[in-house]
Every structure is written in C-alpha cells, then in structure tokens.
Design a protein around this motif. Structure first.
Motif, mmCIF file in Angstrom:
data_model
loop_
_atom_site.group_PDB
_atom_site.id
_atom_site.type_symbol
_atom_site.label_atom_id
_atom_site.label_comp_id
_atom_site.label_asym_id
_atom_site.label_seq_id
_atom_site.Cartn_x
_atom_site.Cartn_y
_atom_site.Cartn_z
ATOM 1 N N LEU A 129 41.467 -3.795 -62.949
ATOM 2 C CA LEU A 129 41.498 -2.578 -62.114
ATOM 3 C C LEU A 129 40.988 -1.373 -62.903
ATOM 4 O O LEU A 129 40.242 -0.555 -62.364
ATOM 5 N N ARG A 164 31.376 0.148 -61.023
ATOM 6 C CA ARG A 164 31.306 -0.488 -59.689
ATOM 7 C C ARG A 164 29.856 -0.712 -59.273
ATOM 8 O O ARG A 164 29.543 -1.695 -58.604
ATOM 9 N N LEU A 224 41.728 3.003 -56.636
ATOM 10 C CA LEU A 224 41.732 2.079 -57.781
ATOM 11 C C LEU A 224 42.440 2.703 -58.980
ATOM 12 O O LEU A 224 43.195 2.031 -59.679
ATOM 13 N N GLU A 225 42.211 3.990 -59.206
ATOM 14 C CA GLU A 225 42.924 4.672 -60.304
ATOM 15 C C GLU A 225 44.435 4.601 -60.068
ATOM 16 O O GLU A 225 45.204 4.350 -60.988
ATOM 17 N N LEU A 258 41.609 -4.958 -49.698
ATOM 18 C CA LEU A 258 41.895 -4.453 -51.052
ATOM 19 C C LEU A 258 43.394 -4.457 -51.371
ATOM 20 O O LEU A 258 43.823 -4.999 -52.391
ATOM 21 N N ARG A 292 40.118 1.251 -44.097
ATOM 22 C CA ARG A 292 39.149 1.902 -44.990
ATOM 23 C C ARG A 292 38.588 0.920 -46.007
ATOM 24 O O ARG A 292 37.386 0.902 -46.271
ATOM 25 N N PHE A 293 39.460 0.101 -46.605
ATOM 26 C CA PHE A 293 39.049 -0.839 -47.658
ATOM 27 C C PHE A 293 39.612 -2.219 -47.342
ATOM 28 O O PHE A 293 40.590 -2.664 -47.961
ATOM 29 N N PRO A 294 38.981 -2.933 -46.398
ATOM 30 C CA PRO A 294 39.544 -4.209 -45.943
ATOM 31 C C PRO A 294 39.820 -5.181 -47.095
ATOM 32 O O PRO A 294 38.955 -5.413 -47.927
ATOM 33 N N GLU A 320 31.133 2.940 -49.935
ATOM 34 C CA GLU A 320 31.038 4.189 -50.688
ATOM 35 C C GLU A 320 29.568 4.550 -50.958
ATOM 36 O O GLU A 320 29.142 5.684 -50.741
ATOM 37 N N ALA A 352 37.799 0.902 -61.868
ATOM 38 C CA ALA A 352 38.095 2.291 -61.482
ATOM 39 C C ALA A 352 37.101 3.250 -62.134
ATOM 40 O O ALA A 352 37.481 4.239 -62.757
ATOM 41 N N ALA A 400 34.208 -2.232 -50.691
ATOM 42 C CA ALA A 400 34.574 -0.812 -50.745
ATOM 43 C C ALA A 400 33.474 -0.011 -51.446
ATOM 44 O O ALA A 400 33.126 1.091 -51.013
ATOM 45 N N ALA A 416 36.811 -7.481 -52.064
ATOM 46 C CA ALA A 416 37.293 -6.237 -51.461
ATOM 47 C C ALA A 416 36.723 -5.019 -52.190
ATOM 48 O O ALA A 416 36.319 -4.041 -51.552
ATOM 49 N N VAL A 471 37.661 5.173 -52.846
ATOM 50 C CA VAL A 471 37.933 3.934 -53.578
ATOM 51 C C VAL A 471 38.264 4.254 -55.035
ATOM 52 O O VAL A 471 39.110 3.594 -55.649
ATOM 53 N N GLN A 472 37.634 5.290 -55.568
ATOM 54 C CA GLN A 472 37.911 5.701 -56.949
ATOM 55 C C GLN A 472 39.393 6.072 -57.128
ATOM 56 O O GLN A 472 40.062 5.565 -58.020
ATOM 57 N N LEU A 504 46.071 2.390 -58.440
ATOM 58 C CA LEU A 504 46.585 1.023 -58.560
ATOM 59 C C LEU A 504 46.474 0.476 -59.986
ATOM 60 O O LEU A 504 47.067 -0.555 -60.301
#
Lengths: 99, 99
Positions: free
Chosen positions: B7, B16, A7-8, A81, A77-79, B92, B11, B88, B84, A3-4, A10
């Motif tokens: 975001l 988080r 997100l980075e 997102l 993996r990340f529903p 994690e 990130a 996630a 989301a 997820v890290q 995106l």
C-alpha cells in the motif's frame, strides 16, 4: 475522494484495524470501541486521516463520536478496493495471531 | 510481501503510473519507457520502492533494466488488490485528461 488520499489512509496498520473492524461489525462504532495499540491523541489523528480521505464518516450521538464506514461511496468510486484491502488486512491479522 | 509495504508503494501517483502502464502493456518494460514527471534519480527511487515492496521484479537485458509486474504473486497474496488499484488509477488518469 482521491485514490491517493484513500491509499495513504489505508497504508497504516492502526487505520486498517479501524477499517476492518467497521467492515466486519456491520454497524457504526464509537471511537472508544476499537482496540488500537496507540494513545488517545494518535488514535484521534488516525480517525481524522480516515475521515478526511473519505473512508469514514463521523457523527455524534450525545457526546459519543461515532464512525461509519463509507463502503458504498468507496465501492462506487473505487470498485473492489475496500474489499481487497479488508481481505488483505484480515489475512495479515490472522498471520499476526498465528492463525 | 506485506500489505503495508504494497500500500505504501502504491500510495504515490508516479508509482501508480508505472504499475498501470505495466498492467496494460502485458509485457515487461525498461525503466526508460515510462513517462514519469520526475527526474532520473527520483524515478530510480520509485522503481526501488516498487521492487522492495514486491510489486515488480527487475532484471537486466544487456545494460537495460527491465521491469516485470508481479501480478500473479500479488493476486495470490492480496486477491483483487492490484486490479482495484489499477482500475482506480485508470479512472484517475482519465479524469486528469478530462476524459
């Protein structure tokens, strides 16, 4: 796929443009088909970041590098997102155009 | 509230943790009530980033700084995004614990 990293990846407007363009095209696209307000080497970097985060997959057709959004893997993996980020990026792009 | 700032704010693993803790608590929490693996000044920086991105709101009760997740504003502005990311981050955290 973390997820890290996702997100980075995106958290950049040019990379979100790539992702939303792919999300809406419904087809794989060559690197040259995106209208990014950056030079060729920066653009290439953005595609690498997206690929390394697992957001897209790249492959060649002849000498053309193609990009495929990994929508299904991301959704598993990340529903929710990717959908949420694409919607947010759409809203953002609409506002930028004054829509 | 911009998708870019939100975001960027999300990130980061410590941020988080703050967001998912608030999301699950259902109540506002003081800065001291989070278990963050960082020092006091880094922790304070993380809360500022989240506040400036519009992810949380801070207020004082006496000398205690409280944090409120801006769930409704976020949901209105970026539907599905917070949910989301929390899901996630939960996944994690579960993996990190070997769950």
């Amino acid at each position: 796929m973390s997820v890290q990293k996702v997100l980075e990846a995106l958290a950049d407007p040019a990379r979100r443009t790539v992702v939303r363009t792919l999300a809406h095209s419904g087809a794989d696209l060559s690197c040259g088909s995106f209208e990014l307000p950056v030079g060729r080497s920066t653009s290439s970097h953005h595609f690498s970041v997206l690929r390394e985060a697992g957001v897209l997959r790249q492959y060649y057709v002849g000498t053309t590098k193609m990009n495929a959004l990994r929508s299904e893997e991301l959704e598993r993996r990340f529903p929710g997102l990717l959908t949420a980020v694409v919607a947010a990026a759409d809203a953002e792009a609409g506002q930028a155009r004054g829509v």
